[in-house]
Enzyme design. Structure first.
Site, PDB file in Angstrom:
ATOM      1  CE  LYS A  22       5.690  54.021 -26.979  1.00 51.21           C
ATOM      2  NZ  LYS A  22       5.126  54.749 -25.977  1.00 51.21           N
ATOM      3  CG  ASN A  23       6.396  58.348 -27.352  1.00 54.55           C
ATOM      4  OD1 ASN A  23       5.664  57.396 -27.205  1.00 54.55           O
ATOM      5  ND2 ASN A  23       7.807  58.500 -26.868  1.00 54.55           N
ATOM      6  CB  CYS A 117       7.020  52.074 -18.450  1.00 55.94           C
ATOM      7  SG  CYS A 117       6.794  51.594 -20.065  1.00 55.94           S
ATOM      8  NE  ARG A 122       6.248  57.869 -17.166  1.00 53.44           N
ATOM      9  CZ  ARG A 122       6.312  57.319 -18.075  1.00 53.44           C
ATOM     10  NH1 ARG A 122       6.273  55.984 -18.172  1.00 53.44           N
ATOM     11  NH2 ARG A 122       6.232  57.915 -19.541  1.00 53.44           N
ATOM     12  CG  ASP A 307      11.732  57.368 -24.388  1.00 52.83           C
ATOM     13  OD1 ASP A 307      11.565  57.190 -23.420  1.00 52.83           O
ATOM     14  OD2 ASP A 307      10.662  57.774 -25.033  1.00 52.83           O
ATOM     15  NE  ARG A 399       2.966  49.826 -23.150  1.00 49.90           N
ATOM     16  CZ  ARG A 399       3.504  50.755 -22.339  1.00 49.90           C
ATOM     17  NH1 ARG A 399       4.454  50.303 -21.328  1.00 49.90           N
ATOM     18  NH2 ARG A 399       3.503  51.979 -22.614  1.00 49.90           N
TER      19      ARG A 399
HETATM   20  C1  UD1 Z   1       6.712  61.128 -22.454  1.00 47.38           C
HETATM   21  C2  UD1 Z   1       6.867  59.992 -23.515  1.00 47.38           C
HETATM   22  C3  UD1 Z   1       7.943  58.864 -22.830  1.00 47.38           C
HETATM   23  C4  UD1 Z   1       9.215  59.725 -22.883  1.00 47.38           C
HETATM   24  C5  UD1 Z   1       9.083  60.812 -21.899  1.00 47.38           C
HETATM   25  C6  UD1 Z   1      10.244  62.020 -21.928  1.00 47.38           C
HETATM   26  C7  UD1 Z   1       4.631  59.463 -24.560  1.00 47.38           C
HETATM   27  C8  UD1 Z   1       3.452  58.654 -24.720  1.00 47.38           C
HETATM   28  N1  UD1 Z   1       5.554  59.278 -23.727  1.00 47.38           N
HETATM   29  O1  UD1 Z   1       6.310  60.701 -21.562  1.00 47.38           O
HETATM   30  O2  UD1 Z   1       8.186  57.839 -23.991  1.00 47.38           O
HETATM   31  O3  UD1 Z   1      10.089  59.004 -22.153  1.00 47.38           O
HETATM   32  O4  UD1 Z   1       7.857  61.649 -22.547  1.00 47.38           O
HETATM   33  O5  UD1 Z   1      10.691  62.339 -23.067  1.00 47.38           O
HETATM   34  O6  UD1 Z   1       4.898  60.465 -25.378  1.00 47.38           O
HETATM   35  N2  UD1 Z   1       5.745  65.211 -14.506  1.00 47.38           N
HETATM   36  C9  UD1 Z   1       5.111  65.393 -13.483  1.00 47.38           C
HETATM   37  N3  UD1 Z   1       3.819  65.874 -13.310  1.00 47.38           N
HETATM   38  C10 UD1 Z   1       3.043  65.914 -14.691  1.00 47.38           C
HETATM   39  C11 UD1 Z   1       3.752  65.560 -15.737  1.00 47.38           C
HETATM   40  C12 UD1 Z   1       4.966  65.040 -15.787  1.00 47.38           C
HETATM   41  O7  UD1 Z   1       5.809  65.696 -12.405  1.00 47.38           O
HETATM   42  O8  UD1 Z   1       1.927  66.282 -14.720  1.00 47.38           O
HETATM   43  C13 UD1 Z   1       7.161  64.481 -14.599  1.00 47.38           C
HETATM   44  C14 UD1 Z   1       7.253  63.125 -14.791  1.00 47.38           C
HETATM   45  O9  UD1 Z   1       7.193  62.295 -13.476  1.00 47.38           O
HETATM   46  C15 UD1 Z   1       8.630  63.224 -15.400  1.00 47.38           C
HETATM   47  C16 UD1 Z   1       8.738  64.305 -16.021  1.00 47.38           C
HETATM   48  O10 UD1 Z   1       7.817  65.282 -15.641  1.00 47.38           O
HETATM   49  O11 UD1 Z   1       9.675  63.104 -14.145  1.00 47.38           O
HETATM   50  C17 UD1 Z   1       8.596  64.085 -17.566  1.00 47.38           C
HETATM   51  O12 UD1 Z   1       7.390  63.504 -17.693  1.00 47.38           O
HETATM   52  P1  UD1 Z   1       6.751  63.885 -19.084  1.00 47.38           P
HETATM   53  O13 UD1 Z   1       7.587  64.525 -20.305  1.00 47.38           O
HETATM   54  O14 UD1 Z   1       5.217  63.880 -18.903  1.00 47.38           O
HETATM   55  O15 UD1 Z   1       6.809  62.182 -19.652  1.00 47.38           O
HETATM   56  P2  UD1 Z   1       5.575  61.473 -20.499  1.00 47.38           P
HETATM   57  O16 UD1 Z   1       4.631  62.378 -21.072  1.00 47.38           O
HETATM   58  O17 UD1 Z   1       5.143  60.487 -19.438  1.00 47.38           O
END
Ligand code: UD1
Length: 420
Positions: A22-23, A117, A122, A307, A399
């Protein structure tokens, strides 16, 4: 709302094919916006988030076709809208991934602020800041991110303050058609980032270093369509292996890449499981063995993935001894703890740590799924619980897990979906 009814305890055994990731699929689908000619994707999992992504692309003018083998062809040659509306974005955070491609190819994007979620705030500030460094003018107005780059984006050196998977992916896609060279430092190294880079390179992009913390992208003038196969879902594979571990069963997952799961397999072994792999299968055998609690700390790839945290918490809840799980990626990712306690688990939360005292048994209860991986952990808990467990609000699980009740049924679980 659909619910799952599971009668335990079960000992699961058998072989399960793992679906496409999915990711990896979601960013690749959004990446199709960059191509001027049609792209055909295979091994795309059939999940709610994929349907939402296809709907989102279709509202922008992408022509979507599926063949009899479920390959998806996307033609983004005639995109007429550069807007991701709130009703689609609110159900899926990954919609933010249209921003990089739209800005890169068309110089404009309007994306509703994301939902998804309920696991912490986030934010998407790193995506926005990175694109600003590439020359975009970005405003937040009435719940929308409005981004413009009338002269096109230009390459930049960007050091991301924390490791973000979606942030890295969005900035890669913004950079592929930008003028000049972009260097992304502190980039995420996840296999899904590598898969996106491989896909974009196959279309003509020039990306080096994906899978390391420094990624270099030389902008090109256009990308063309390709045929591409999405990588297997390492988290789906890990979830079925965790189910084998808690039930003292034996499961082989097929169509996987074991190299994507090294940190997880190491922890299964530490917990007492016999784990063997071939090039594209993994077998976890727990028959006649006893499960020991393990300490886990979630970290960016290649370390232990957030995850898989919920699934290992269930393992610890019924293992011998005490275990400590530390969540460092998301601040609010323990909503499953209260539900596991209803089933007899003994878990103490202390900030971002969950301490477990292993119990011999759990019991069935009525529980509520709060997010995608939390839903998976409640199903795993139900497999070892005595009696009937009802998992409510399973739309979260649809999802991220393809045909989950069918796959568990094949492994010998008494599981039924009820629609109400
Ligand atoms: C992706 C995955 C999710 C997985 C996560 C961590 C997808 C669609 N989702 O989520 O399944 O759990 O990686 O491996 O691929 N952050 C900020 N600012 C930003 C972006 C992120 O502060 O602009 C923080 C987030 O709040 C979090 C951390 O960075 O604490 C990691 O987030 P991120 O790796 O971006 O997670 P996702 O991409 O949302």
């Amino acid at each position: 709302m659909d619910k799952l009814v599971i009668r335990g305890p079960s000992v699961i055994s058998g072989q399960i094919p793992i679906s496409g990731s999915k990711n990896a699929a979601l960013p690749i689908l959004m990446g199709c916006l960059l191509a001027e000619t049609p792209v055909t994707l295979s091994n795309v999992p059939h999940l709610r988030d994929v349907t939402t992504s296809l709907q989102l692309l279709a509202t922008m003018g992408c022509d979507v076709l599926m063949d009899e083998r479920l390959n998806i062809t996307l033609d983004c040659s005639a995109i007429h809208s550069k807007e991701a509306p709130y009703d689609l974005v609110k159900t899926m955070r990954a919609s933010i991934l249209v921003m990089g491609p739209l800005l890169s190819r068309f110089g404009e994007a309007k994306v509703a602020l994301p939902g998804g979620c309920a696991i912490g705030s986030r934010p998407v500030d790193i995506h926005i800041e990175g694109m600003r460094e590439m020359g975009a003018i970005i405003d937040i107005d009435e719940g929308f991110i409005i981004a413009k780059a009338p002269q096109g984006l230009r390459g930049a050196e960007i050091t991301m303050p924390i490791v973000t998977v979606t942030g890295t992916e969005n900035l890669i896609m913004a950079a592929v058609l930008a003028k000049g060279r972009t260097i992304l430092r502190k980039a995420a190294c996840e296999p899904e980032v590598v898969d996106l880079a491989d896909f974009l390179n196959a279309m003509g992009a020039r990306i080096r270093g994906a899978g390391t913390s420094v990624i270099e992208i030389d902008g090109v003038s256009a990308l063309k369509g390709v045929d591409y196969r999405v990588i297997p879902d390492r988290i789906e594979a890990g979830t079925y292996l965790a189910a084998a571990a808690v039930t003292q069963g034996c499961v082989t997952v097929t169509d996987v890449d074991p190299t994507h799961l090294e940190a997880v397999l190491e922890k299964f072994k530490q917990a007492g499981a016999l784990v063997t792999s071939t090039e594209n299968t993994i077998t976890l055998d727990m028959r006649g063995r006893s499960l020991s609690a393990v300490d886990i700390e979630t970290q960016p790839y290649p370390l232990f993935p957030t995850d898989m945290q919920a699934q290992f918490l269930v393992m610890n809840a019924i293992a011998e001894g005490t275990g400590r799980v530390k969540e460092t990626i998301f601040e609010n990712r323990y909503m499953h703890v209260a539900e596991l306690e209803k089933m007899g688990a003994r878990i103490t939360l202390d900030g971002n740590e969950a301490l477990t005292i292993g119990q011999n048994q759990l019991h069935g209860a009525e529980v509520v799924a709060t997010d995608l991986r939390a839903s998976a952990c409640l199903i795993i808990a139900a497999l070892v619980a005595q009696g009937t467990t009802v998992v409510n609000r399973i739309y979260h699980i649809d999802r991220g897990y393809e045909r989950i009740e069918e796959k568990f049924h094949r492994l010998g679980v008494d599981i039924q979906r009820l629609s109400s």
